[in-house]
Design a protein around this motif. Sequence first.
Motif, mmCIF file in Angstrom:
data_model
loop_
_atom_site.group_PDB
_atom_site.id
_atom_site.type_symbol
_atom_site.label_atom_id
_atom_site.label_comp_id
_atom_site.label_asym_id
_atom_site.label_seq_id
_atom_site.Cartn_x
_atom_site.Cartn_y
_atom_site.Cartn_z
ATOM 1 N N GLY A 297 35.074 -6.296 -44.009
ATOM 2 C CA GLY A 297 34.367 -5.287 -43.232
ATOM 3 C C GLY A 297 34.160 -5.709 -41.798
ATOM 4 N N ASN A 298 33.797 -4.761 -40.977
ATOM 5 C CA ASN A 298 33.503 -5.018 -39.565
ATOM 6 C C ASN A 298 32.214 -4.295 -39.202
ATOM 7 O OD1 ASN A 298 33.549 -5.577 -36.813
ATOM 8 N ND2 ASN A 298 34.846 -3.809 -36.358
ATOM 9 N N PRO A 299 31.071 -5.005 -39.187
ATOM 10 C CA PRO A 299 30.904 -6.421 -39.535
ATOM 11 C C PRO A 299 30.886 -6.605 -41.056
ATOM 12 C CG PRO A 299 28.790 -5.475 -39.011
ATOM 13 C CD PRO A 299 29.796 -4.387 -38.780
ATOM 14 N N PRO A 300 31.134 -7.836 -41.540
ATOM 15 C CA PRO A 300 31.133 -8.050 -42.988
ATOM 16 C C PRO A 300 29.742 -8.035 -43.595
ATOM 17 C CG PRO A 300 31.535 -10.110 -41.826
ATOM 18 C CD PRO A 300 31.561 -9.028 -40.793
ATOM 19 N N ASN A 301 28.726 -8.420 -42.832
ATOM 20 C CA ASN A 301 27.347 -8.462 -43.333
ATOM 21 C C ASN A 301 26.591 -7.243 -42.827
ATOM 22 O OD1 ASN A 301 28.000 -10.941 -44.413
ATOM 23 N ND2 ASN A 301 27.056 -12.107 -42.756
ATOM 24 N N LYS A 302 25.979 -6.501 -43.763
ATOM 25 C CA LYS A 302 25.266 -5.287 -43.377
ATOM 26 C C LYS A 302 23.907 -5.220 -44.066
ATOM 27 C CE LYS A 302 29.239 -2.340 -42.339
ATOM 28 N NZ LYS A 302 29.861 -0.999 -42.525
ATOM 29 N N ARG A 303 22.988 -4.530 -43.418
ATOM 30 C CA ARG A 303 21.685 -4.233 -44.018
ATOM 31 C C ARG A 303 21.675 -2.730 -44.294
ATOM 32 N NH1 ARG A 303 18.333 -7.288 -40.910
ATOM 33 N NH2 ARG A 303 17.957 -5.690 -39.350
ATOM 34 N N ILE A 304 22.062 -2.369 -45.514
ATOM 35 C CA ILE A 304 22.191 -0.953 -45.863
ATOM 36 C C ILE A 304 21.142 -0.514 -46.883
ATOM 37 C CG2 ILE A 304 24.638 -0.850 -45.287
ATOM 38 C CD1 ILE A 304 25.280 -1.145 -48.241
ATOM 39 N N ASP A 305 20.279 -1.451 -47.296
ATOM 40 C CA ASP A 305 19.188 -1.142 -48.229
ATOM 41 C C ASP A 305 17.875 -1.260 -47.461
ATOM 42 O OD1 ASP A 305 20.714 -1.399 -51.093
ATOM 43 O OD2 ASP A 305 21.466 -2.868 -49.646
ATOM 44 N N HIS A 306 17.007 -0.262 -47.598
ATOM 45 C CA HIS A 306 15.839 -0.201 -46.725
ATOM 46 C C HIS A 306 14.621 0.353 -47.459
ATOM 47 C CE1 HIS A 306 18.605 -0.522 -43.198
ATOM 48 N NE2 HIS A 306 19.388 0.199 -43.982
ATOM 49 N N LEU A 307 13.454 0.024 -46.909
ATOM 50 C CA LEU A 307 12.194 0.652 -47.293
ATOM 51 C C LEU A 307 11.562 1.242 -46.045
ATOM 52 C CD1 LEU A 307 10.734 -2.005 -49.761
ATOM 53 C CD2 LEU A 307 11.290 0.369 -50.333
ATOM 54 N N LEU A 308 11.125 2.493 -46.145
ATOM 55 C CA LEU A 308 10.445 3.171 -45.049
ATOM 56 C C LEU A 308 9.137 3.747 -45.561
ATOM 57 C CD1 LEU A 308 13.766 3.900 -44.833
ATOM 58 C CD2 LEU A 308 12.993 4.851 -42.667
ATOM 59 N N ALA A 309 8.159 3.875 -44.679
ATOM 60 C CA ALA A 309 6.855 4.434 -45.047
ATOM 61 C C ALA A 309 6.328 5.283 -43.905
ATOM 62 C CB ALA A 309 5.871 3.319 -45.390
ATOM 63 N N ASP A 310 5.491 6.267 -44.246
ATOM 64 C CA ASP A 310 4.985 7.151 -43.201
ATOM 65 C C ASP A 310 3.688 6.607 -42.609
ATOM 66 O OD1 ASP A 310 2.884 7.798 -44.910
ATOM 67 O OD2 ASP A 310 3.589 9.818 -45.349
ATOM 68 N N ASP A 311 3.043 7.424 -41.781
ATOM 69 C CA ASP A 311 1.895 6.960 -41.005
ATOM 70 C C ASP A 311 0.627 6.774 -41.819
ATOM 71 O OD1 ASP A 311 3.467 6.879 -38.790
ATOM 72 O OD2 ASP A 311 2.773 8.788 -37.945
ATOM 73 N N HIS A 312 0.660 7.077 -43.111
ATOM 74 C CA HIS A 312 -0.488 6.775 -43.957
ATOM 75 C C HIS A 312 -0.598 5.275 -44.239
ATOM 76 C CE1 HIS A 312 -0.068 11.106 -44.967
ATOM 77 N NE2 HIS A 312 -1.376 11.047 -45.128
ATOM 78 N N PHE A 313 0.453 4.529 -43.906
ATOM 79 C CA PHE A 313 0.515 3.121 -44.277
ATOM 80 C C PHE A 313 0.573 2.220 -43.051
ATOM 81 C CE2 PHE A 313 2.556 5.552 -47.649
ATOM 82 C CZ PHE A 313 1.967 5.052 -48.795
ATOM 83 N N ASN A 314 -0.098 1.083 -43.166
ATOM 84 C CA ASN A 314 0.108 -0.031 -42.252
ATOM 85 C C ASN A 314 1.081 -0.990 -42.945
ATOM 86 O OD1 ASN A 314 -0.169 -2.132 -40.304
ATOM 87 N ND2 ASN A 314 -1.774 -3.067 -41.548
ATOM 88 N N ILE A 315 2.212 -1.249 -42.329
ATOM 89 C CA ILE A 315 3.241 -2.078 -42.951
ATOM 90 C C ILE A 315 2.911 -3.545 -42.671
ATOM 91 C CG2 ILE A 315 5.704 -2.552 -43.123
ATOM 92 C CD1 ILE A 315 6.170 0.288 -41.986
ATOM 93 N N LYS A 316 2.467 -4.237 -43.700
ATOM 94 C CA LYS A 316 1.990 -5.608 -43.519
ATOM 95 C C LYS A 316 3.127 -6.621 -43.543
ATOM 96 C CE LYS A 316 -1.929 -6.684 -45.552
ATOM 97 N NZ LYS A 316 -2.991 -6.850 -46.591
ATOM 98 N N SER A 317 4.085 -6.453 -44.442
ATOM 99 C CA SER A 317 5.172 -7.426 -44.519
ATOM 100 C C SER A 317 6.416 -6.777 -45.098
ATOM 101 C CB SER A 317 4.770 -8.630 -45.382
ATOM 102 O OG SER A 317 4.579 -8.241 -46.735
ATOM 103 N N CYS A 318 7.564 -7.371 -44.786
ATOM 104 C CA CYS A 318 8.825 -6.927 -45.358
ATOM 105 C C CYS A 318 9.790 -8.103 -45.371
ATOM 106 C CB CYS A 318 9.424 -5.772 -44.554
ATOM 107 S SG CYS A 318 10.967 -5.113 -45.260
ATOM 108 N N GLU A 319 10.428 -8.328 -46.512
ATOM 109 C CA GLU A 319 11.413 -9.394 -46.593
ATOM 110 C C GLU A 319 12.620 -8.937 -47.397
ATOM 111 O OE1 GLU A 319 9.532 -12.726 -48.544
ATOM 112 O OE2 GLU A 319 10.281 -12.085 -50.502
#
Length: 351
Positions: A297-319
């Motif tokens: 692939g170009n690029p071979p490494n991709k970040r295609i899996d995600h978590l999203l949240a709306d404004d009801h949440f404060n996003i404390k951490s993500c790994e």
Amino acid sequence: MSEDVTVMTWNLHGENHPSRSTIQEQIDFLKEYHQDTDLFLFQAVDYTKKDESEDFSHFQQIKSHFEERDYYTTDNRDWNRQLLNLDVQPYHNINSPFRRCKITASRWPIDREPLDLRNNGNGKPRHLNYFYASFLTGPFVANVYLHNEEITDNEGLEVWNAGIIHGSGWKEEKIKALETVYSRIYLQNQQTDKKIILGGDFNAPWKETKTDEGVEIHPHSPDAKHLNKPFYGNPYRYQAENGGTKQFPFNQRWRNAESYIFDSEKSDWDMKDAYWHANDSLELNSTEDHTHVVNNGNPPNKRIDHLLADDHFNIKSCEIQNGIEVEANGFSNGKTPSDHAPVKATLEIEA
């Protein structure tokens, strides 16, 4: 009073028909690293039997793991099973996408939101109408009853488990699935007070890079033969030009569909990508901290899996649990336990 909700999303590589040992490795990973996680969004769960002498399948083993933990689950296996066996056009030659399903598991009671193509809400978004995609099982939506709170048309928690079909071979269907997710959640943000969490395998974007000015989202771009072809349909049909309008070409529609999901500078909804908006995150380029390796692939490494949240949440951490600067590694570059790395986020519900 605020409360934390921990969420993970993971593509379990069910299209590869995982073996008993692979499934056990996935379950062992969940036991070791996700004992305290509240919500799970799984994609690509194989529901077909591999051993006809026993009641065994990938789906059954994952579902049983959560039932043994007294979690609640919901899934779309029945939808996909019926669509797989359908001989009516345009579903007559669709195989692989319907041989697997999604499972959403929750510490709290959960049920799936029914699909409906009719609008009986007097203009309000109800019962998941407003579809643009032919793959109606792409976004799988569930109601989560936090502490048995009431779910109404205007309040409650909706969890969107997305499995967006890849662009290769499906072309416009990928765009329509992304447009459906964006436009439907946009209406929820605008017209209701629902809390929304969105996660899954989006097969997008092409690349994410951190710059001095912030984050730059690079969507995929179809090859040049599509550049001047118009498209047909909402919600991004026209662009302004010299006081009038004209249709977006196919290429721009594709870029819009990906950008509106992930680029907060371009979208009008309230959703934020947890990776870039968390108080605690590595915030590395997607080529460095990735969820999937694309061979050649170009690029071979991709970040295609995600978590999203709306404004009801404060996003404390993500790994991203890929073993890169984190202990957990559910990703092994095409080997077991999956060819996708899990994504985990802790969200604080703001009072």
